[in-house]
Structure formats: structure tokens, C-alpha cells
Design a protein around this motif. Structure first.
Motif, PDB file in Angstrom:
ATOM      1  N   GLY A  74       0.803  -1.218   0.000  1.00 30.95           N
ATOM      2  CA  GLY A  74       0.000   0.000   0.000  1.00 30.95           C
ATOM      3  C   GLY A  74       0.834   1.265   0.000  1.00 30.95           C
ATOM      4  O   GLY A  74       1.892   1.345  -0.627  1.00 30.95           O
ATOM      5  N   ARG A  75       0.360   2.249   0.762  1.00 28.97           N
ATOM      6  CA  ARG A  75       1.021   3.564   0.797  1.00 28.97           C
ATOM      7  C   ARG A  75       2.118   3.581   1.863  1.00 28.97           C
ATOM      8  O   ARG A  75       2.143   4.439   2.757  1.00 28.97           O
ATOM      9  CB  ARG A  75      -0.006   4.656   1.075  1.00 28.97           C
ATOM     10  CG  ARG A  75      -1.065   4.795   0.002  1.00 28.97           C
ATOM     11  CD  ARG A  75      -2.082   5.858   0.377  1.00 28.97           C
ATOM     12  NE  ARG A  75      -1.488   7.184   0.405  1.00 28.97           N
ATOM     13  CZ  ARG A  75      -1.425   7.992  -0.643  1.00 28.97           C
ATOM     14  NH1 ARG A  75      -1.922   7.596  -1.816  1.00 28.97           N
ATOM     15  NH2 ARG A  75      -0.879   9.178  -0.552  1.00 28.97           N
ATOM     16  N   THR A  76       3.023   2.640   1.773  1.00 29.73           N
ATOM     17  CA  THR A  76       4.159   2.596   2.693  1.00 29.73           C
ATOM     18  C   THR A  76       5.484   2.682   1.943  1.00 29.73           C
ATOM     19  O   THR A  76       6.540   2.424   2.521  1.00 29.73           O
ATOM     20  CB  THR A  76       4.135   1.302   3.534  1.00 29.73           C
ATOM     21  OG1 THR A  76       4.225   0.169   2.656  1.00 29.73           O
ATOM     22  CG2 THR A  76       2.852   1.207   4.335  1.00 29.73           C
ATOM     23  N   PHE A  77       5.429   3.038   0.648  1.00 30.81           N
ATOM     24  CA  PHE A  77       6.643   3.197  -0.151  1.00 30.81           C
ATOM     25  C   PHE A  77       7.172   4.626   0.019  1.00 30.81           C
ATOM     26  O   PHE A  77       6.404   5.589   0.046  1.00 30.81           O
ATOM     27  CB  PHE A  77       6.357   2.927  -1.628  1.00 30.81           C
ATOM     28  CG  PHE A  77       6.185   1.475  -1.958  1.00 30.81           C
ATOM     29  CD1 PHE A  77       7.287   0.670  -2.212  1.00 30.81           C
ATOM     30  CD2 PHE A  77       4.922   0.911  -2.032  1.00 30.81           C
ATOM     31  CE1 PHE A  77       7.132  -0.668  -2.531  1.00 30.81           C
ATOM     32  CE2 PHE A  77       4.760  -0.425  -2.347  1.00 30.81           C
ATOM     33  CZ  PHE A  77       5.868  -1.215  -2.594  1.00 30.81           C
ATOM     34  N   PHE A  78       8.489   4.726   0.080  1.00 33.77           N
ATOM     35  CA  PHE A  78       9.161   6.022   0.149  1.00 33.77           C
ATOM     36  C   PHE A  78      10.093   6.136  -1.050  1.00 33.77           C
ATOM     37  O   PHE A  78      10.808   5.185  -1.387  1.00 33.77           O
ATOM     38  CB  PHE A  78       9.969   6.159   1.440  1.00 33.77           C
ATOM     39  CG  PHE A  78       9.124   6.275   2.685  1.00 33.77           C
ATOM     40  CD1 PHE A  78       8.877   7.510   3.247  1.00 33.77           C
ATOM     41  CD2 PHE A  78       8.574   5.145   3.275  1.00 33.77           C
ATOM     42  CE1 PHE A  78       8.093   7.622   4.392  1.00 33.77           C
ATOM     43  CE2 PHE A  78       7.794   5.244   4.410  1.00 33.77           C
ATOM     44  CZ  PHE A  78       7.549   6.485   4.978  1.00 33.77           C
ATOM     45  N   SER A  79      10.106   7.304  -1.676  1.00 35.16           N
ATOM     46  CA  SER A  79      10.987   7.515  -2.820  1.00 35.16           C
ATOM     47  C   SER A  79      12.338   8.028  -2.346  1.00 35.16           C
ATOM     48  O   SER A  79      12.483   8.519  -1.221  1.00 35.16           O
ATOM     49  CB  SER A  79      10.363   8.522  -3.787  1.00 35.16           C
ATOM     50  OG  SER A  79      10.188   9.769  -3.140  1.00 35.16           O
TER      51      SER A  79
END
Length: 768
Positions: A312-317
Motif C-alpha cells: 500500500g502507501r508505505t513506499f518512500f521515494s
């Protein structure tokens, strides 16, 4: 007598006509009947096919449920049927000795089924283990101890024991139930034998093994996803600083991230599944079974898709200013390392299909990781760029190994990847991909086997250029320059080699970008785009954005084309023809776009200025005799004249006069040489026609000719007298409305009397 004969003849003719009509009616009736039968047969078969497809679809979707309902229905019917059966068969077994025979039958049948079950399952398990023993150890244990297969054995063995146990039947009142139970158990045993056999075949098939493996991984990720959702309320309850970190919580799913950090091994089963898929892919590719290797690599892609969805929305660029440890993704890095090793293995084996399959898998991974929604809205798709970087390196590694087909596929995949990035991310990130495509395109210069690679590379760059022009990104300046530089690099590399006399290698290699005769080239695509922009309204935001992109593309276009044109002229390459016509045609398109309703004043001025800079590239050609003779084979005067007329038709008066100056400049350069193409005569005719079309005074052209004759570039007396004589003759000729170029056609279209007088005046000024 004659009257009687005529009457008889009339009757006979009528009878014959009636007979003929009758036969014709019968024939038509038979034809209609045949057509009806054929139509009926066709409709009947269509209904049968529809029913078959419907049954097949229902079977594939609801087959298990339907079979379960049928089995339950059979059991219910048996329960209601047993009392009725008891009434009929109890008197028969009431006689002495008959019940004992039934008990012996149950005992014999049960014992036989127990033995058959043991033998059948021993053979099934042995055959399965022999075929499965070549897989990884973990999967061998998994499929050898398959729950469904072992469960079938246990149930079958139990049913056989039940039948044998019916030999302890106490009295005749149990006979009907015992018989029904025996029949049902026997039926179920046979059914379980068939199911166990089919399950064994499924477990033996490598593609089915991979499917089961991927499905198990999908279930595992769903379990972790549900667990993370169920734990979120607990974190929310314990979070005392939620109000202070509300903005961060809104961008990132911090609770899910915390849960995954508390369980760092949540991806261990998926990583093991990927390892198994990679093992399958390598082993079966080595054996030449690329169908299995393709399914295995698709399994890796599917597992990564499940992983992205579960995380989900747990990726960091990546942050270029500060190091972010959360941006690193060990799961993705492990997957990419497997693919890197696959490429090296494929290269060492010269396994072209395996390498191409890995290219496609990396492309699919790029598509998946481009779909990630980062918490930081301004972040780039760094994970997708990482995958694209591995793909670039993989394609580059195959270049030295003389695998043209693989390299063609690799360049095509790189082009598709770049277009994906343009569609889903900032276009600035395609710079390295375009460099790799350009590098691969240059290989055709040193290796003739790679000339097809050059064409594919140029086509990908042309397609990428077109997609950049149509993209919604407003910062295509850097990306479009990078792509243009790669086209220039490939062209310069080819121009450094001699051109072939019959089939121009230079022109054919760069045809997807510069060709004007192909419908699958940049020029053709830009023509369709220009037509669409011309029909767009002034309030069309998409059209405004595309026009802005084209304006950026055209602003520096003249620099690249000038250098390539001068180099192609120096090398006497046939690419010169394509470049000249490309320059003139793109000038027309830029002017056409500047006249569209969707183009604002700022972009109108910029596009027209770019068009003039581009067309004036032709003024940079050298003025020596050899160069002029070479260029005259391409009818330069006609192309310049055509561009001026086009500008006039679009009400671009200033630009039309500028192009007229270019034609006059060309006259100065080329008119002093005897080229064999009537250069000075053709240029004078073109200037005369332009004077009439643009509505200019005759004295303006005549003064310009007089000024030209006083310069050092003025033609010799012999050329002037010969040209004057030809112009006098041309002025008196009758024109039928056709010619060999744009100037000839224009001379037929303008006022013949005005043209005749003007040509005589020009001839008199050239040679009084």
C-alpha cells in the motif's frame, strides 16, 4: 390452313413457355428450400455452440459447487429412498442364510476396496514423486504431502473400511440402509480415485505447480493485508500524538508501515516463492521448454504485483538531499538480482528466448512499480526507475554477443518503458533510456548484422518524440533534447561511413524519423496531429498543452538539422534528400499549427519564428559548384518555392516574404553555375510566380536582379544569355496545367499574360 397452323404454333409456344416457367419456379423453389435448410442448419449449430460455451463457462466457474450440490442431492434422495427399499427387500433376506451371504459380500467387497485403495494410491504417489523429484526440495515436500491428495486417500480408505464394517450387520431391518450405504461408498471411492488421479496430474505439471505456488503467495499477502487492517485501530488507540502527526498520517499509511516493521519476515514466503519460480525458469529454459520458463517469470511478476498491493502507501521515494533508509526495498532488490543473473545465464547459454522473456518481465515490473502511490506527491517513481535501470543494463550487456534479434527486442522494450515513464512520471527521467537506445542504434555502423537494430532504435526514438509532444508534462524540454541528440548521434555515426549507391543505408536506417514516404514515420504522425490541432477549439486545454510542447520542440530544432544537413552534403549522402524535404515539411507543419484556433499569440510568434529558423537552415549550404550540382538533383528551388506558397495560403505574409528571400539567396548561390538543371531559369520562374502570387511590384524583383548582376556572385555572360533566351521561349509557351515540380504547376495556375510580360522583363534584365 395457314391460320390453323399459326393457331397451333401459338398454342405450342404457350405450352412450352408455361412448361419453362414451371421448371423455373420449381428450380427457384428448390434453391430457396436449400438456402432455408442451410440457414436453419447454421442457426442450429450456432445455438449448439452457444449452449456448449455456456455450459463450459458455467463448469469452469461453478463446476465444484454444482458437483457438491449434486452429491448432497444424491445423499438426500438416498435417505428418503431407503425406507421404501426396506419394504421390498426385507422379506427376501428374512430367510435363513441369505443375510449371512450379504455379510460375506460386504466383507469381501470392503477388503477388496481397501487393497485397491492402497495399491492405487501407492502407484499415484510413486508416479508423482518420480516426476516431482527434480524440483526444489521445499516444493518437493510441499507437493508430495499435498493435503487434497492425502485427504482423498484417507477418505477412500475410510469408506472401504465402512463397507467392510457392514459385514457386522445385526438384523434384516438394517439391510436397505447397508445396501444404499455400500452403493454410495463405492461411488464415492471411484469418484475419489478419479479426483486423486487428476490432482496427481496437476501436481506433476510444472505450469500447474507454478500456478498453485502463485495462488498460495496471493493468499499469504491477503492474510497479511487483513492483519494490518485489523491492527490499525489498536495503533490509533495507542497513538497519543496523532493530532501532531496528522499530516504525515494522511500522506503515508504509517500504521501499516509500523505493523510490517514489527513483523520483518512478512515477505519471507513470497521471497521463497520467487526463488522457486526463478529455479523453474532457469531449469526449464536450459531444457528448451520456454513455455514453462515464461509461466515462471510471469509468476515472479504476479508476486511483485501482490506485494505492491499489500504494502500500500508505505513506499518512500529516494531523496537526493537526505538519505532515506525506508526508500530501500529489499524485496524488489532481491527480485532484480534474480533477473540480472537470469540475463547473464541466458547470455552464457546463447538462449535468446530466455533473455527476451526476462526483458518482458522487467518491462512488466516497471509497469507495476509505476503504479505505486507515494505519500509524497512530488516524489518520483524511484522504484520503477530502478527497474528500468536494470533493464537498460541488461540490454547493454547483450550488445557484444551478436544476437541481433534479442537486441531488437531489447530496444523495443526500452522504448515501451520510456513511453510508460512519460505517461506516468516526469519526462526528465527518460534521459538514460534514450541514451541506451541511441547507443544500441549506433551498433549498426560497426556490425552489418545490427543494421535492423538501428532502424528499430530510430523508430523508438521517433515514437518517443511523438509521445513527448503529446504528453501532459509541461517540462519536456530536457527530454526532447536528449532524444534529438540521440537521433543526431546515430545519423552522424552513419554519415561517417560510405553510403551505398542503390539502397541508401543512411536513408533506410533513419527512415522512421526523416522519411516522408512512409505512413509509419514521425512525419506522418505529426501530420495527423497537426490536422487534429487545426480542428481543435480555442478552449481545448489538451490542444493548448500539445501546442506548447511542439513550440518547445521546434525552438532549437534548426541547430541539429543544420549540422546534419551540412554533414550529409559533405558526405554526398542520399540522406540529404530526406533532410531537405523534412526541413521544408516541418516548416509547413509549424506554420499550420501557429494558425490553429487553439494556439495563443505567444505560441504563434514562437512557432513562426522557429519555422523561419528551420527553413533558413537551407541558406547554410556551401556555395561551391560541386555542392550546388549535388543539391540541384533534389530540386531545392521547387521545395523552397512550395514553402513560400504554403505560408502565403495560411496568411503568413511576413513568413512568405522571408521564404522568398531564401529563394533569392539560393538563386545567388546556384545561378552562377551550369548544373544541367536550368538552375537560374527555374529560380527566375519561381521568383516571377511568387511576385504574382504575393502581389509584389515587378520593379522590386527587377531591381533585385539588377543588384544581383552587379555582385561577384553574378553568373557569366554566357549563362545569362542562355537563360534569357530560355526565359523568352518559356514566356511564349502554352501550358497545359501540369509540370515536373511546384514551380511548373504554379506557372500554369497564375495569370498567363502577367507572367509572360514579367518573364520577358527578367530576360531583358539578364541579357539586354
Amino acid at each position: 390452313m395457314a391460320k390453323t397452323y399459326r393457331t397451333l404454333e401459338t398454342v405450342i409456344n404457350k405450352a412450352l413457355a408455361t412448361k419453362k416457367r414451371t421448371k423455373l419456379k420449381i428450380r427457384n423453389t428448390i434453391k430457396r428450400a436449400k438456402k432455408s435448410l442451410v440457414l436453419l442448419q447454421a442457426k442450429t449449430f450456432q445455438r449448439l455452440y452457444y449452449i456448449q460455451n455456456l455450459v463450459s463457462r458455467l463448469k469452469s466457474i461453478y463446476g465444484g459447487k454444482i458437483a457438491f450440490l449434486a452429491l448432497i442431492s444424491l445423499l438426500v434422495i438416498s435417505v428418503f429412498f431407503t425406507p421404501l427399499l426396506q419394504l421390498y427387500i426385507e422379506p427376501y433376506f428374512s430367510k435363513t442364510g441369505r443375510l449371512d451371504l450379504l455379510r460375506e459380500f460386504f466383507l469381501s467387497l470392503g477388503g477388496a476396496l481397501i487393497g485397491a485403495t492402497a495399491i492405487a494410491f501407492s502407484l499415484i504417489m510413486f508416479a508423482m514423486q518420480v516426476n516431482v523429484e527434480r524440483m526444489p526440495h521445499g516444493l518437493f515436500r510441499k507437493f508430495s504431502s499435498d493435503a487434497k491428495l492425502l485427504g482423498s486417500f484417507i477418505v477412500t480408505f475410510s469408506l472401504a473400511i465402512v463397507i467392510a464394517g457392514l459385514s457386522f450387520l445385526p438384523e434384516t431391518s438394517w439391510v436397505a440402509g447397508a445396501i444404499v450405504t455400500t452403493v454410495l461408498c463405492s461411488f464415492l471411492i471411484i469418484l475419489l480415485f478419479v479426483l486423486a488421479y487428476r490432482r496427481a496430474l496437476t501436481l506433476i505439471s510444472p505450469t500447474m505447480q507454478l500456478s498453485l505456488l502463485v495462488n498460495d503467495t496471493k493468499k499469504s499477502f491477503r492474510k497479511w493485508d487483513r492483519a494490518a487492517k485489523r491492527t490499525t485501530p489498536i495503533f490509533q488507540e495507542k497513538d497519543k500524538n496523532q493530532s501532531e502527526l496528522g499530516d504525515v498520517r494522511g500522506e503515508f499509511d504509517m500504521y501499516r508501515l509500523t505493523y510490517f516493521q514489527l513483523h520483518p519476515n512478512w515477505t519471507s514466503s513470497a521471497e521463497q516463492a520467487i526463488y522457486y519460480c526463478i529455479t523453474f525458469a532457469r531449469r526449464y529454459a536450459e531444457q528448451g521448454d520456454h513455455e514453462v520458463s515464461r509461466v515462471a517469470l510471469n509468476g515472479v511478476v504476479a508476486i511483485n504485483s501482490f506485494y505492491v498491493k499489500a504494502k500500500g502507501r508505505t513506499f518512500f521515494s529516494n531523496n537526493y538531499f537526505f538519505e532515506n533508509l525506508l526508500a530501500s526495498d529489499s524485496f524488489l532488490l532481491g527480485t532484480l538480482e534474480h533477473f540480472r543473473q537470469n540475463i547473464q545465464i541466458g547470455i552464457s547459454r546463447k538462449d535468446e528466448q530466455f533473455i527476451e522473456q526476462n526483458y518482458q518481465s522487467l518491462f512488466q515490473l516497471t509497469r507495476i512499480y509505476l503504479s505505486i502511490e507515494y505519500g509524497d506527491l512530488v516524489s518520483s517513481k524511484s522504484h520503477a526507475h530502478l527497474v528500468a535501470g536494470y533493464l537498460e543494463k541488461a540490454v547493454e550487456d547483450t550488445i557484444p554477443h551478436n544476437m541481433a534479434d534479442v537486441l531488437i527486442q531489447g530496444v523495443s522494450v526500452l522504448g515501451s518503458t520510456a513511453r510508460l515513464i512519460v505517461a506516468h512520471d516526469r519526462s526528465v527521467h527518460i534521459g538514460s533510456i534514450s541514451e541506451k537506445i541511441g547507443f544500441a542504434g549506433c551498433t549498426g555502423v560497426v556490425n552489418k548484422n545490427y543494421q535492423a537494430v538501428s532502424q528499430i532504435a530510430v523508430k523508438q526514438l521517433a515514437t518517443l518524440t511523438f509521445d513527448l509532444l503529446r504528453s501532459r508534462s509541461a517540462d519536456i524540454d530536457f527530454a526532447i533534447k536528449q532524444v534529438r541528440n540521440q537521433i543526431k548521434l546515430i545519423a552522424e555515426m552513419y554519415l561517417s561511413t560510405p553510403d551505398t549507391p542503390l539502397m541508401s543505408t543512411h536513408s533506410s536506417s533513419l527512415a522512421p524519423y526523416y522519411s516522408g514516404t512512409s505512413e509509419n514515420s514521425l512525419m506522418a504522425w505529426l501530420t495527423e496531429l497537426t490536422n487534429a490541432l487545426s480542428e481543435a477549439d480555442s478552449n481545448n486545454k489538451d490542444a493548448n498543452l500539445v501546442i506548447g510542447n511542439i513550440s518547445e520542440w521546434g525552438s532549437d530544432l534548426y541547430q541539429t538539422e543544420k549540422e546534419l544537413l551540412l554533414l550529409s552534403i559533405e558526405k554526398k549522402s542520399h540522406l540529404t534528400f530526406d533532410l531537405v524535404h523534412w526541413i521544408v515539411y516541418i516548416t509547413k507543419l509549424l506554420l499550420a499549427i501557429s494558425c490553429s484556433k487553439a494556439c495563443d499569440h505567444h505560441h504563434t510568434d514562437k512557432l513562426r519564428k522557429s519555422a523561419m529558423w528551420l527553413i533558413w537552415v537551407l541558406s547554410w549550404v556551401p556555395g561551391d559548384e560541386e555542392t550546388i550540382k549535388f543539391l540541384e538533383t533534389f530540386r531545392i528551388a521547387d521545395t523552397i518555392f512550395e514553402s513560400a506558397v504554403d505560408a502565403h495560403k495560411r496568411d503568413c505574409a511576413t513568413e512568405a516574404l522571408e521564404v522568398r528571400k531564401l529563394l533569392l539567396n539560393w538563386t545567388h548561390k546556384s545561378g552562377k553555375y551550369q548544373t544541367g538543371w536550368a538552375t537560374l531559369e527555374k529560380a527566375c520562374c519561381g521568383l516571377a510566380c511568387l511576385n504574382i502570387i504575393l502581389g509584389l511590384a515587378d520593379d522590386l524583383l527587377l531591381d533585385e536582379i539588377d543588384a544581383y548582376l552587379t555582385t561577384q556572385e553574378a553568373p557569366s555572360v554566357d549563362i545569362r544569355s542562355r537563360t534569357a533566351r530560355d526565359l523568352h521561349q518559356e514566356a511564349e509557351e502554352y501550358r497545359e496545367g501540369y509540370g515536373h515540380g511546384a514551380i511548373d504547376l504554379a506557372m500554369s495556375a497564375v495569370d498567363q499574360e502577367i507572367l509572360r510580360i514579367l518573364l520577358h522583363k527578367i530576360a531583358d534584365h539578364l541579357s539586354p
